[in-house]
Design a protein around this motif. Structure first.
Motif, PDB file in Angstrom:
ATOM      1  N   VAL A 124       7.342  16.535   5.368  1.00  0.00           N
ATOM      2  CA  VAL A 124       8.481  17.443   5.380  1.00  0.00           C
ATOM      3  C   VAL A 124       9.285  17.219   4.105  1.00  0.00           C
ATOM      4  O   VAL A 124       9.693  16.092   3.813  1.00  0.00           O
ATOM      5  CB  VAL A 124       9.385  17.215   6.607  1.00  0.00           C
ATOM      6  N   ASP A 125       9.498  18.282   3.347  1.00  0.00           N
ATOM      7  CA  ASP A 125      10.266  18.212   2.102  1.00  0.00           C
ATOM      8  C   ASP A 125      11.590  18.932   2.312  1.00  0.00           C
ATOM      9  O   ASP A 125      11.634  20.149   2.462  1.00  0.00           O
ATOM     10  CB  ASP A 125       9.472  18.860   0.962  1.00  0.00           C
ATOM     11  N   LEU A 126      12.674  18.145   2.326  1.00  0.00           N
ATOM     12  CA  LEU A 126      14.018  18.689   2.512  1.00  0.00           C
ATOM     13  C   LEU A 126      14.902  18.397   1.315  1.00  0.00           C
ATOM     14  O   LEU A 126      16.131  18.352   1.422  1.00  0.00           O
ATOM     15  CB  LEU A 126      14.641  18.106   3.780  1.00  0.00           C
ATOM     16  N   LEU A 159       8.711  11.862   4.426  1.00  0.00           N
ATOM     17  CA  LEU A 159       9.922  12.637   4.608  1.00  0.00           C
ATOM     18  C   LEU A 159      10.753  12.517   3.336  1.00  0.00           C
ATOM     19  O   LEU A 159      11.197  11.430   2.981  1.00  0.00           O
ATOM     20  CB  LEU A 159      10.712  12.110   5.804  1.00  0.00           C
ATOM     21  N   ASP A 160      10.937  13.643   2.636  1.00  0.00           N
ATOM     22  CA  ASP A 160      11.639  13.623   1.353  1.00  0.00           C
ATOM     23  C   ASP A 160      13.042  14.189   1.530  1.00  0.00           C
ATOM     24  O   ASP A 160      13.216  15.371   1.828  1.00  0.00           O
ATOM     25  CB  ASP A 160      10.863  14.440   0.323  1.00  0.00           C
ATOM     26  N   VAL A 208       6.855   7.161   4.935  1.00  0.00           N
ATOM     27  CA  VAL A 208       7.615   6.945   3.706  1.00  0.00           C
ATOM     28  C   VAL A 208       8.811   7.883   3.690  1.00  0.00           C
ATOM     29  O   VAL A 208       8.658   9.102   3.864  1.00  0.00           O
ATOM     30  CB  VAL A 208       6.736   7.192   2.463  1.00  0.00           C
ATOM     31  N   VAL A 209      10.008   7.305   3.483  1.00  0.00           N
ATOM     32  CA  VAL A 209      11.224   8.113   3.386  1.00  0.00           C
ATOM     33  C   VAL A 209      11.773   8.005   1.966  1.00  0.00           C
ATOM     34  O   VAL A 209      12.057   6.911   1.492  1.00  0.00           O
ATOM     35  CB  VAL A 209      12.298   7.630   4.388  1.00  0.00           C
ATOM     36  N   LEU A 210      11.902   9.132   1.312  1.00  0.00           N
ATOM     37  CA  LEU A 210      12.462   9.180  -0.045  1.00  0.00           C
ATOM     38  C   LEU A 210      13.866   9.740   0.040  1.00  0.00           C
ATOM     39  O   LEU A 210      14.082  10.803   0.626  1.00  0.00           O
ATOM     40  CB  LEU A 210      11.597  10.057  -0.947  1.00  0.00           C
TER      41      LEU A 210
END
Length: 241
Positions: A192-194, A215-216, A238-240
């Motif tokens: 998911v790109d937010l 999750l970005d 992975v959380v960016l």
């Protein structure tokens, strides 16, 4: 020997569809990308054998309702990088289509008939002016990838929760202030790109998404609790931020 089922006019300097197109009754692939087309004849719907149609990178302001008559269109329909402000409702009749790209246009909405595209695996509608998605999007139960970067979306319809095959979701550069509740429980959602929204916090239920790998959240200023970060890290996400 020339393949009579394919016509490739990529970057051919065209301003109109060549007459040769209409003489090919068995035409399966038509590429008209990177030209200067401003209109598409209504007779496009007579090309009943087409499975791939590429109209990307032109100057089309409208496309005819006849597109919905392309009953064999099962692989790809490229309409990206034109000047489209709306799509015909007849697109909903393309029940076999797997890939649709309507990105880089001027669309403010997608047709309510979108749910008719039962075979759709990937939908790209990035860089438009969408403020909402039709509730019927939930009928796209084969959809694996949804690309919506660079629109004006603040929320997703509840029916997105029915997209049980969804794996990739790009919501970058919209106007979300919260992670859409509709994503809760999607069983196969991996990425998911937010990025570049208006998020302030991350709900705890995100850690319950069983397949989430990335999750970005960059360029939001979002707060993520240490407990939630540990929970996501423990299951390999992975959380960016």
């Amino acid at each position: 020997m020339t393949d009579v089922s394919v016509l490739d006019y990529w970057r051919a300097g065209l301003s109109d569809v060549p007459d040769e197109v209409w003489r090919r009754e068995r035409l399966e692939v038509l590429i008209l990308a990177d030209n200067a087309l401003t209109r598409l004849p209504a007779r496009i719907g007579t090309l009943k054998a087409l499975h791939t149609l590429d109209l990307g990178h032109n100057k089309l302001r409208t496309v005819p309702a006849g597109l919905g008559d392309l009953s064999s269109l099962s692989r790809c329909l490229y309409l990206h990088d034109n000047a489209l402000t709306e799509l015909p409702a007849s697109l909903g009749r393309l029940t076999r289509l797997a890939y649709l790209n309507v990105g880089e246009n001027r669309l403010t909405a997608l047709p309510e008939t979108l749910g008719g595209l039962a075979g759709l695996v990937e939908l790209r509608a990035q860089h438009n002016a969408l403020t909402r998605l039709p509730e019927t999007i939930g009928a796209l139960t084969a959809l694996r990838e949804l690309w919506l970067r660079g629109n004006r979306l603040r929320e997703l319809p509840a029916s997105v929760g029915d997209l049980t095959a969804l794996r990739e979701l790009e919501l970058r550069e919209n106007a979300f202030t919260a992670v859409p509740e509709a994503l809760r429980g999607l069983p196969l959602l991996r990425r998911v790109d937010l990025r570049a929204n208006r998020l302030t916090e991350l709900p705890g239920w995100v850690a319950e998404l069983p397949a989430l790998e990335k999750l970005d959240l960059r360029w939001n200023g979002v707060h993520v609790s240490d407990r939630l970060l540990r929970a996501l890290d423990a299951r390999g996400c992975v959380v960016l931020r």
